[in-house]
Design a protein around this motif. Structure first.
Motif, short mmCIF file in Angstrom:
data_model
loop_
_atom_site.label_atom_id
_atom_site.label_comp_id
_atom_site.label_asym_id
_atom_site.label_seq_id
_atom_site.Cartn_x
_atom_site.Cartn_y
_atom_site.Cartn_z
N UNK A 71 0.83 -1.21 0.00
CA UNK A 71 0.00 0.00 0.00
C UNK A 71 0.86 1.26 0.00
N UNK A 72 1.99 1.19 0.69
CA UNK A 72 2.89 2.34 0.76
C UNK A 72 3.81 2.41 -0.46
N UNK A 73 3.64 1.48 -1.40
CA UNK A 73 4.50 1.39 -2.60
C UNK A 73 5.97 1.27 -2.22
N UNK A 74 6.22 0.60 -1.11
CA UNK A 74 7.60 0.41 -0.66
C UNK A 74 8.29 -0.63 -1.52
N UNK A 75 9.55 -0.38 -1.82
CA UNK A 75 10.35 -1.33 -2.59
C UNK A 75 11.40 -2.01 -1.71
N UNK A 76 11.29 -1.81 -0.41
CA UNK A 76 12.26 -2.42 0.50
C UNK A 76 12.08 -3.93 0.53
N UNK A 77 13.16 -4.67 0.31
CA UNK A 77 13.07 -6.12 0.51
C UNK A 77 12.92 -6.41 2.00
N UNK A 78 12.14 -7.42 2.32
CA UNK A 78 11.88 -7.77 3.72
C UNK A 78 12.58 -9.09 4.02
N UNK A 79 13.35 -9.09 5.09
CA UNK A 79 14.02 -10.30 5.57
C UNK A 79 13.54 -10.58 6.98
N UNK A 80 13.30 -11.83 7.27
CA UNK A 80 12.90 -12.25 8.62
C UNK A 80 14.02 -13.10 9.20
N UNK A 81 14.63 -12.62 10.28
CA UNK A 81 15.63 -13.40 11.00
C UNK A 81 14.88 -14.13 12.10
N UNK A 82 14.89 -15.45 12.02
CA UNK A 82 14.11 -16.26 12.95
C UNK A 82 15.06 -17.03 13.86
N UNK A 83 14.91 -16.84 15.16
CA UNK A 83 15.75 -17.51 16.16
C UNK A 83 14.99 -18.69 16.73
N UNK A 84 15.49 -19.88 16.53
CA UNK A 84 14.85 -21.07 17.08
C UNK A 84 14.44 -22.03 15.98
N UNK A 85 13.73 -23.08 16.42
CA UNK A 85 13.30 -24.11 15.47
C UNK A 85 12.08 -23.66 14.68
N UNK A 86 12.04 -24.03 13.40
CA UNK A 86 10.93 -23.66 12.52
C UNK A 86 10.55 -24.88 11.68
N UNK A 87 9.27 -25.16 11.60
CA UNK A 87 8.79 -26.26 10.76
C UNK A 87 8.93 -25.87 9.29
N UNK A 88 9.20 -26.84 8.45
CA UNK A 88 9.40 -26.57 7.02
C UNK A 88 8.17 -25.92 6.39
N UNK A 89 6.98 -26.37 6.77
CA UNK A 89 5.75 -25.79 6.23
C UNK A 89 5.58 -24.33 6.61
N UNK A 90 5.95 -24.00 7.84
CA UNK A 90 5.88 -22.60 8.30
C UNK A 90 6.86 -21.73 7.50
#
Length: 190
Positions: A71-90
């Protein structure tokens, strides 16, 4: 939380700016555990979350943020740094909206953080002198000394332009000439 502050410290050292909580985009607040944005050459928006947040809530947060950035017409790439275990589907679901960088531990070491988020960090190139050595002409001149400008020394300096192997070959010829050794003598001995 130590893991989150470690990620923020690494990002801030790389020129990222820590953002205030809650993250606000187009008037909508998002309750990520931490966020930072790139400055200078990086334009990434980095979200930092742990496995303490339910996966369904995290997916809604990231999807909502992606819609607000659109909506803001942002072109910033978004990265998520996730600490801990994560399921493959998630992970697959989150990757629809952001690049997911998984650290794997909720209390990682600084080197684990740097390895996981290396794609966000500026590239560190080794010193060219360590990789390729010093300038060969300067090395030969330093070894010979400045006051010895005999024709043999000049020949060694000129050979340095062609590299270390050329200097070795020139030096071998110089030594052989000094002891009156000729390459054809070696063949006669065989």
């Amino acid at each position: 939380m130590a893991g989150i502050s470690d990620v923020l410290t690494v990002l801030e050292k790389a020129g990222f700016e820590k953002l205030a909580k809650p993250l606000t985009v187009v008037g909508t607040e998002f309750d990520f555990e931490a966020a930072a944005r790139g400055t200078g050459s990086s334009h990434d928006l980095v979200l930092i979350m742990t496995d303490q947040v339910p996966s369904r809530r995290l997916q809604r947060l990231v999807a909502g943020l992606a819609r607000s950035l659109d909506l803001a017409s942002s072109r910033r790439p978004v990265s998520l740094v996730f600490l801990g275990a994560m399921a493959a589907g998630d992970r697959v679901e989150l990757e629809r909206y952001a690049r997911v960088l998984s650290v794997g531990s909720s209390l990682p070491s600084v080197s684990e953080v740097e390895e996981a988020i290396a794609v966000l960090l500026p590239l560190k190139l080794p010193n060219t002198d360590l990789v390729h050595g010093n300038d060969p002409v300067n090395e030969v001149m330093a070894t010979l000394g400045m006051s010895k400008d005999t024709p043999d020394h000049i020949a060694l300096v000129r050979a340095a332009v062609d590299g270390a192997e050329a200097v070795r070959e020139r030096l071998r010829r110089y030594v052989n000439a000094g002891v009156e050794w000729h390459d054809d003598l070696e063949e006669d001995d065989e």
